[in-house]
Design a protein around this motif. Sequence first.
Motif, mmCIF file in Angstrom:
data_model
loop_
_atom_site.group_PDB
_atom_site.id
_atom_site.type_symbol
_atom_site.label_atom_id
_atom_site.label_comp_id
_atom_site.label_asym_id
_atom_site.label_seq_id
_atom_site.Cartn_x
_atom_site.Cartn_y
_atom_site.Cartn_z
ATOM 1 N N THR A 145 0.831 -1.198 0.000
ATOM 2 C CA THR A 145 0.000 0.000 0.000
ATOM 3 C C THR A 145 0.868 1.251 0.000
ATOM 4 O O THR A 145 1.839 1.342 0.752
ATOM 5 N N PHE A 146 0.478 2.207 -0.830
ATOM 6 C CA PHE A 146 1.095 3.526 -0.854
ATOM 7 C C PHE A 146 0.057 4.508 -0.312
ATOM 8 O O PHE A 146 -1.077 4.549 -0.784
ATOM 9 N N ILE A 147 0.437 5.282 0.700
ATOM 10 C CA ILE A 147 -0.467 6.270 1.300
ATOM 11 C C ILE A 147 0.141 7.648 1.100
ATOM 12 O O ILE A 147 1.291 7.885 1.476
ATOM 13 N N LEU A 148 -0.634 8.550 0.528
ATOM 14 C CA LEU A 148 -0.199 9.920 0.275
ATOM 15 C C LEU A 148 -1.043 10.878 1.104
ATOM 16 O O LEU A 148 -2.265 10.895 0.988
ATOM 17 N N GLU A 149 -0.373 11.648 1.959
ATOM 18 C CA GLU A 149 -1.070 12.678 2.724
ATOM 19 C C GLU A 149 -1.105 13.945 1.877
ATOM 20 O O GLU A 149 -0.088 14.353 1.308
ATOM 21 N N HIS A 150 -2.283 14.556 1.801
ATOM 22 C CA HIS A 150 -2.425 15.764 0.980
ATOM 23 C C HIS A 150 -3.552 16.632 1.522
ATOM 24 O O HIS A 150 -4.318 16.216 2.394
ATOM 25 N N SER A 151 -3.655 17.831 0.980
ATOM 26 C CA SER A 151 -4.679 18.764 1.442
ATOM 27 C C SER A 151 -6.035 18.413 0.833
ATOM 28 O O SER A 151 -6.127 17.631 -0.116
ATOM 29 N N GLU A 164 -8.882 4.324 -2.137
ATOM 30 C CA GLU A 164 -9.798 5.030 -1.241
ATOM 31 C C GLU A 164 -9.129 6.271 -0.674
ATOM 32 O O GLU A 164 -7.905 6.425 -0.758
ATOM 33 N N VAL A 165 -9.945 7.125 -0.080
ATOM 34 C CA VAL A 165 -9.427 8.306 0.614
ATOM 35 C C VAL A 165 -10.070 8.372 1.994
ATOM 36 O O VAL A 165 -11.254 8.063 2.158
ATOM 37 N N LYS A 166 -9.274 8.729 2.971
ATOM 38 C CA LYS A 166 -9.757 8.970 4.336
ATOM 39 C C LYS A 166 -9.569 10.451 4.612
ATOM 40 O O LYS A 166 -8.471 10.986 4.419
ATOM 41 N N LYS A 167 -10.641 11.103 5.061
ATOM 42 C CA LYS A 167 -10.623 12.550 5.245
ATOM 43 C C LYS A 167 -10.746 12.903 6.720
ATOM 44 O O LYS A 167 -11.655 12.434 7.401
ATOM 45 N N HIS A 172 -6.135 14.856 4.065
ATOM 46 C CA HIS A 172 -6.648 13.658 3.428
ATOM 47 C C HIS A 172 -5.517 12.660 3.235
ATOM 48 O O HIS A 172 -4.385 13.053 2.977
ATOM 49 N N PHE A 173 -5.865 11.382 3.361
ATOM 50 C CA PHE A 173 -4.924 10.294 3.089
ATOM 51 C C PHE A 173 -5.502 9.493 1.928
ATOM 52 O O PHE A 173 -6.541 8.859 2.080
#
Length: 177
Positions: A145-151, A164-167, A172-173
């Motif tokens: 899994t690659f997880i990117l943290e972003h605005s 998927e995205v977790k907010k 957001h991840f």
Amino acid sequence: MRIISGTLKGRRFSPPKSFSARPTTDIARESLFNVLNNRVDFDELSVLDLFGGTGSISYEFASRGCTNVTTVELNYKHFSFIKSMIKEFGLDDDIQVIKADAFKYIKKCNLQYDLVFADPPFDLKDFESIPDRFFENTLLKTDGTFILEHSDKMSFEQHSRFTEVKKYGKVHFSFFM
């Protein structure tokens, strides 16, 4: 800042006021690790933490039993801070910190990881190209899994590897496989 869970639960660390990194908030970090608790066995994970910043993500993984964490940080002050915290927390055997540009590291790296976490500066030029730049290389193991943290101003839902995205507020991840 504090470590949320695991053997180092409650331990605090304070980056210098001159720190230019934007650390992942305790609330967002706790929420992310609540999701991961239901998906991974921390004892078995190999983790790559790109754009290490304060090192908080790496400390969380190690505190929860992960003994194979690599942190990449370019800024010398941040790199030195992470090294000092690894020593203070007794994580010398669990976390390896590398002073390098994250993009150069992923191009040259010949290792594969179960989980890669990236928290680049939100104002990084060409931020939206990060998943493509990451997947040009084979850093993820099968089913990794690659997880990117972003605005909250960005969306990666159209990316072919997005799952998927977790907010959590403005953080957001996005998860990719």
